[in-house]
Design a protein around this motif. Structure first.
Motif, mmCIF file in Angstrom:
data_model
loop_
_atom_site.group_PDB
_atom_site.id
_atom_site.type_symbol
_atom_site.label_atom_id
_atom_site.label_comp_id
_atom_site.label_asym_id
_atom_site.label_seq_id
_atom_site.Cartn_x
_atom_site.Cartn_y
_atom_site.Cartn_z
ATOM 1 N N ASP A 124 14.441 75.067 -4.867
ATOM 2 C CA ASP A 124 14.544 73.888 -4.013
ATOM 3 C C ASP A 124 15.350 74.132 -2.746
ATOM 4 N N LEU A 125 15.952 75.316 -2.602
ATOM 5 C CA LEU A 125 16.760 75.554 -1.410
ATOM 6 C C LEU A 125 15.955 75.485 -0.115
ATOM 7 N N PRO A 126 14.711 76.004 -0.053
ATOM 8 C CA PRO A 126 13.940 75.849 1.187
ATOM 9 C C PRO A 126 13.758 74.388 1.593
ATOM 10 N N ARG A 170 23.552 84.209 -4.626
ATOM 11 C CA ARG A 170 22.509 84.923 -3.885
ATOM 12 C C ARG A 170 23.085 86.149 -3.200
ATOM 13 N N THR A 171 22.246 87.155 -3.029
ATOM 14 C CA THR A 171 22.646 88.294 -2.212
ATOM 15 C C THR A 171 22.705 87.853 -0.749
ATOM 16 N N ASP A 172 23.358 88.649 0.084
ATOM 17 C CA ASP A 172 23.399 88.341 1.511
ATOM 18 C C ASP A 172 21.985 88.238 2.071
ATOM 19 N N GLU A 173 21.131 89.163 1.669
ATOM 20 C CA GLU A 173 19.765 89.188 2.183
ATOM 21 C C GLU A 173 18.987 87.947 1.752
ATOM 22 N N GLN A 174 19.167 87.519 0.506
ATOM 23 C CA GLN A 174 18.505 86.300 0.038
ATOM 24 C C GLN A 174 18.953 85.086 0.840
ATOM 25 N N LEU A 175 20.259 84.949 0.994
ATOM 26 C CA LEU A 175 20.808 83.782 1.682
ATOM 27 C C LEU A 175 20.316 83.706 3.124
ATOM 28 N N ILE A 176 20.374 84.818 3.820
ATOM 29 C CA ILE A 176 19.922 84.848 5.215
ATOM 30 C C ILE A 176 18.416 84.636 5.293
ATOM 31 N N GLY A 177 17.674 85.173 4.327
ATOM 32 C CA GLY A 177 16.225 84.991 4.298
ATOM 33 C C GLY A 177 15.832 83.535 4.140
ATOM 34 N N PHE A 178 16.517 82.823 3.253
ATOM 35 C CA PHE A 178 16.256 81.395 3.095
ATOM 36 C C PHE A 178 16.512 80.657 4.407
ATOM 37 N N ALA A 179 17.602 80.997 5.067
ATOM 38 C CA ALA A 179 17.997 80.287 6.286
ATOM 39 C C ALA A 179 16.999 80.516 7.424
ATOM 40 N N ALA A 181 13.885 81.460 7.226
ATOM 41 C CA ALA A 181 12.576 80.890 6.897
ATOM 42 C C ALA A 181 12.552 79.381 7.123
ATOM 43 N N ALA A 182 13.725 78.739 7.055
ATOM 44 C CA ALA A 182 13.800 77.290 7.233
ATOM 45 C C ALA A 182 13.961 76.887 8.692
ATOM 46 N N GLY A 216 10.417 80.641 1.491
ATOM 47 C CA GLY A 216 11.839 80.896 1.668
ATOM 48 C C GLY A 216 12.156 82.332 1.369
ATOM 49 N N GLY A 217 13.428 82.599 1.118
ATOM 50 C CA GLY A 217 13.855 83.975 0.902
ATOM 51 C C GLY A 217 13.900 84.344 -0.556
#
Length: 218
Positions: A124-126, A170-179, A181-182, A216-217
């Motif tokens: 649900d983060l995206p 989340r890993t750094d890459e996951q967190l930044i990827g979600f951001a 993508a949004a 998302g990421g």
């Protein structure tokens, strides 16, 4: 460990209960110096009189700080007990969760989210980030501060809250990827060593005018 298919609406009631019960204790906790530094750094990025929404505002200490700094502040939290404590400090506060941020599009210059998006499952983060982006004006700033560094979801071992709270790390890459993508651009990212064995991810984002991509990421 909770399965990776958990949804935000499934964790809302336990979170609300945990934070309602712990509101009085949290209101008396002294903030760590590194948290004060992160807060001040975000304040320094904002123009005088900027309109700021704090989501997951807790008992309102940060909202009160921003208000005393001359910003136009609105606070939101899913816990009615937390919101009452915000209001007692003279902060305009509302009972809202991340999927029901009932504000007009583009109505804020900044959103501050300190240690609250870690309760949102990755699925649900995206949607949550897209909702935050919608209420930010183009060029507005979002601060996301969470604990993380590794990828895992579930309750925290030894959590003193009742019932135990759900967390998504989340890993750094996951967190930044979600951001990204949004529909956000990264203005600043740095990890913080809290000195307590927790790795804190400090992410300051700029809302773009472009249409966000789907997904998302994950």
């Amino acid at each position: 460990m909770i399965g990776m298919n958990v949804r935000y609406d499934e964790v809302l009631d336990p979170l609300r209960q945990a934070y309602d019960t712990g509101a009085a204790w949290r209101d008396g906790v002294t903030k760590d110096p590194w948290k004060l530094g992160e807060r001040q750094a975000f304040r320094d990025r904002l123009a005088p009189g900027a309109r700021l929404l704090e989501v997951g505002a807790g008992t309102g200490h940060d909202s009160l700080f921003f208000q005393q700094e001359g910003l136009a502040v609105v606070a939101a939290d899913l816990s009615p007990e937390m919101v009452e404590r915000c209001r007692a400090k003279g902060v305009d506060a509302h009972v809202m969760d991340f999927l029901h941020l009932d504000f007009p599009a583009g109505s804020f210059d900044a959103v501050y989210a300190m240690n609250c998006l870690l309760h949102v499952p990755n699925r649900d983060l995206p949607t949550v980030l897209a909702a935050i982006r919608t209420i930010l004006r183009p060029g507005g700033l979002l601060f996301v501060g969470v604990y993380g560094g590794e990828s895992a979801e579930g309750p925290l071992d030894g959590d003193q809250h009742v019932p135990p709270r759900f967390f998504s790390w989340r890993t750094d890459e996951q967190l930044i990827g979600f951001a990204t993508a949004a529909g956000f651009e990264v203005a600043d990212f740095h990890p913080v060593d809290t000195g307590r064995g927790h790795r804190f991810q400090s992410l300051t984002l700029t809302a773009t005018a472009a249409t966000p991509t789907a997904g998302g990421g994950e």
